[in-house]
Design a protein around this motif. Structure first.
Motif, PDB file in Angstrom:
ATOM      1  N   THR A  14      13.407  46.473  33.450  1.00  0.00           N
ATOM      2  CA  THR A  14      13.347  45.049  33.789  1.00  0.00           C
ATOM      3  C   THR A  14      12.230  44.780  34.774  1.00  0.00           C
ATOM      4  OG1 THR A  14      15.727  44.783  33.404  1.00  0.00           O
ATOM      5  CG2 THR A  14      14.640  43.097  34.733  1.00  0.00           C
ATOM      6  N   ASN A  15      12.114  45.621  35.804  1.00  0.00           N
ATOM      7  CA  ASN A  15      11.040  45.467  36.786  1.00  0.00           C
ATOM      8  C   ASN A  15       9.673  45.620  36.134  1.00  0.00           C
ATOM      9  OD1 ASN A  15      13.025  45.234  38.732  1.00  0.00           O
ATOM     10  ND2 ASN A  15      12.811  47.346  39.467  1.00  0.00           N
ATOM     11  N   PHE A  16       9.571  46.604  35.246  1.00  0.00           N
ATOM     12  CA  PHE A  16       8.303  46.850  34.561  1.00  0.00           C
ATOM     13  C   PHE A  16       7.880  45.632  33.738  1.00  0.00           C
ATOM     14  CE2 PHE A  16       6.059  48.448  30.728  1.00  0.00           C
ATOM     15  CZ  PHE A  16       4.945  48.991  31.339  1.00  0.00           C
ATOM     16  N   LYS A  17       8.815  45.061  33.009  1.00  0.00           N
ATOM     17  CA  LYS A  17       8.513  43.889  32.183  1.00  0.00           C
ATOM     18  C   LYS A  17       8.090  42.706  33.042  1.00  0.00           C
ATOM     19  CE  LYS A  17      10.494  40.789  28.699  1.00  0.00           C
ATOM     20  NZ  LYS A  17      11.703  40.462  27.894  1.00  0.00           N
ATOM     21  N   LYS A  18       8.808  42.471  34.136  1.00  0.00           N
ATOM     22  CA  LYS A  18       8.478  41.352  35.018  1.00  0.00           C
ATOM     23  C   LYS A  18       7.092  41.536  35.622  1.00  0.00           C
ATOM     24  CE  LYS A  18      13.171  40.038  36.475  1.00  0.00           C
ATOM     25  NZ  LYS A  18      14.103  39.981  37.634  1.00  0.00           N
ATOM     26  N   MET A  20       4.499  43.307  34.408  1.00  0.00           N
ATOM     27  CA  MET A  20       3.440  43.148  33.417  1.00  0.00           C
ATOM     28  C   MET A  20       3.238  41.677  33.069  1.00  0.00           C
ATOM     29  SD  MET A  20       2.366  46.181  33.183  1.00  0.00           S
ATOM     30  CE  MET A  20       1.248  46.187  31.771  1.00  0.00           C
ATOM     31  N   GLU A  21       4.317  40.917  33.029  1.00  0.00           N
ATOM     32  CA  GLU A  21       4.198  39.475  32.791  1.00  0.00           C
ATOM     33  C   GLU A  21       3.482  38.799  33.952  1.00  0.00           C
ATOM     34  OE1 GLU A  21       8.227  38.275  32.216  1.00  0.00           O
ATOM     35  OE2 GLU A  21       8.286  38.880  30.097  1.00  0.00           O
ATOM     36  N   ARG A  22       3.785  39.235  35.171  1.00  0.00           N
ATOM     37  CA  ARG A  22       3.159  38.654  36.358  1.00  0.00           C
ATOM     38  C   ARG A  22       1.659  38.915  36.357  1.00  0.00           C
ATOM     39  NH1 ARG A  22       5.586  37.715  41.550  1.00  0.00           N
ATOM     40  NH2 ARG A  22       4.041  37.571  43.218  1.00  0.00           N
ATOM     41  N   ARG A  23       1.258  40.132  35.970  1.00  0.00           N
ATOM     42  CA  ARG A  23      -0.158  40.476  35.949  1.00  0.00           C
ATOM     43  C   ARG A  23      -0.939  39.661  34.930  1.00  0.00           C
ATOM     44  NH1 ARG A  23      -2.719  44.707  37.976  1.00  0.00           N
ATOM     45  NH2 ARG A  23      -4.442  43.314  37.461  1.00  0.00           N
ATOM     46  N   GLN A  24      -0.260  39.158  33.904  1.00  0.00           N
ATOM     47  CA  GLN A  24      -0.915  38.335  32.897  1.00  0.00           C
ATOM     48  C   GLN A  24      -0.994  36.872  33.320  1.00  0.00           C
ATOM     49  OE1 GLN A  24      -2.431  39.770  30.289  1.00  0.00           O
ATOM     50  NE2 GLN A  24      -1.699  41.697  31.187  1.00  0.00           N
ATOM     51  N   SER A  78       4.862  56.584  37.644  1.00  0.00           N
ATOM     52  CA  SER A  78       5.847  55.880  36.821  1.00  0.00           C
ATOM     53  C   SER A  78       5.736  56.292  35.359  1.00  0.00           C
ATOM     54  CB  SER A  78       5.644  54.365  36.938  1.00  0.00           C
ATOM     55  OG  SER A  78       6.272  53.679  35.879  1.00  0.00           O
ATOM     56  N   ARG A  79       6.853  56.681  34.771  1.00  0.00           N
ATOM     57  CA  ARG A  79       6.878  57.051  33.349  1.00  0.00           C
ATOM     58  C   ARG A  79       6.452  55.872  32.480  1.00  0.00           C
ATOM     59  NH1 ARG A  79      10.750  55.409  30.489  1.00  0.00           N
ATOM     60  NH2 ARG A  79      12.146  55.292  32.287  1.00  0.00           N
ATOM     61  N   ASN A  80       6.966  54.684  32.767  1.00  0.00           N
ATOM     62  CA  ASN A  80       6.603  53.511  31.958  1.00  0.00           C
ATOM     63  C   ASN A  80       5.114  53.214  32.051  1.00  0.00           C
ATOM     64  OD1 ASN A  80       9.102  52.888  30.849  1.00  0.00           O
ATOM     65  ND2 ASN A  80       9.701  51.542  32.543  1.00  0.00           N
ATOM     66  N   LEU A 182      10.370  40.813  42.821  1.00  0.00           N
ATOM     67  CA  LEU A 182      10.675  40.813  41.391  1.00  0.00           C
ATOM     68  C   LEU A 182      12.126  41.220  41.108  1.00  0.00           C
ATOM     69  CD1 LEU A 182       7.434  42.393  39.858  1.00  0.00           C
ATOM     70  CD2 LEU A 182       7.999  39.970  40.139  1.00  0.00           C
ATOM     71  N   GLY A 183      13.012  40.892  42.021  1.00  0.00           N
ATOM     72  CA  GLY A 183      14.422  41.185  41.806  1.00  0.00           C
ATOM     73  C   GLY A 183      14.865  42.554  42.265  1.00  0.00           C
ATOM     74  N   GLY A 184      13.957  43.343  42.862  1.00  0.00           N
ATOM     75  CA  GLY A 184      14.301  44.672  43.353  1.00  0.00           C
ATOM     76  C   GLY A 184      13.856  44.843  44.794  1.00  0.00           C
TER      77      GLY A 184
END
Length: 244
Positions: A14-18, A20-24, A78-80, A182-184
């Motif tokens: 969830t953090n990763f998705k948020k 990457m969206e923020r960077r765009q 980070s693995r992701n 980002l929620g964390g």
């Protein structure tokens, strides 16, 4: 709420998705404030062997390779992010990513012309040892360029969101900080400008430039965003050279 150490934050999907969206996002701080200064500090990268500490998805590595650097190695915990970086570098025989923490990488002596780190060093507790490792892995006259969150920001980290005012407090109390982002909860380390400068010198670098993230109007579409960015520096940059 779980507290994450640096790159571990992005292994939460969830953090990763948020992120990457923020960077765009349009007019994100990385692209409007941080990257332009980094490019100015890098100078000519043609035929340079580059080590990128905390490379994320290696999108910047692709830019470096497209501009002519001889070889690019990204270090990422980070693995992701490593999976994303491997995908981005798939078409480049001279671009690789290594899955390890910055603190645990085996820095090969006299191997790189440039060591780069963008917004990762403020996650590290022991920068003195890491800076010494960076110094030894650079070739003679090799350069070390990095950016961090500005100490006026890390001194008093606040919850995420659009700020309307900034408070600088506990500035000379260096050390551990937590930030809601980002929620964390993210773990970081606060240092003063002097701390970063002194760590560079103690590691043997000749410090050539110190920069802050002064906004440039042409990088912004929105006047309000530009005016807000003029109020406080978000990032600090240092560039040094190995002389021996």
């Amino acid at each position: 709420m779980r507290s994450y150490h640096g790159s571990d934050f992005y292994d939460n999907d969830t953090n990763f998705k948020k992120y990457m969206e923020r960077r765009q996002g349009q007019e994100n701080a990385n692209d409007t404030l941080e990257k332009p200064v980094i490019w100015q500090l890098l100078e000519d990268i043609s035929d340079r062997h580059v080590l990128d500490l905390g490379c994320g998805d290696a999108g910047f590595g692709v830019e470096l390779l497209n501009k002519g650097c001889a070889a690019y190695v990204g270090i990422e915990g980070s693995r992701n992010m490593v999976e994303a970086a491997s995908s981005n570098l798939a078409d480049y025989n001279n671009g690789t990513v290594v899955h390890t923490r910055i603190e645990e990488f085996a820095y090969p002596r006299d191997s790189y012309d440039l060591v780069l780190s963008r917004l990762a060093i403020h996650y590290l507790q022991d920068i003195e040892r890491v800076f010494q490792c960076i110094h030894q892995c650079l070739k003679r006259n090799g350069r070390f360029v990095f950016s961090v969150e500005h100490p006026v920001i890390t001194s008093t980290l606040q919850p995420s969101g659009t700020r309307t005012n900034w408070v600088v407090d506990n500035y000379f109390s260096e050390g551990y900080r937590e930030q809601q982002w980002l929620g964390g909860t993210v773990q970081k380390y606060h240092r003063t400008v002097e701390d970063y400068f002194r760590a560079m010198q103690d590691a043997g670098f000749i410090v050539e430039q110190l920069r802050e993230s002064r906004p440039v109007r042409e990088h912004f579409l929105n006047e309000e965003t530009y005016e807000r960015r003029c109020r406080i520096p978000l990032f600090l940059f240092l560039a040094g050279r190995k002389s021996v």
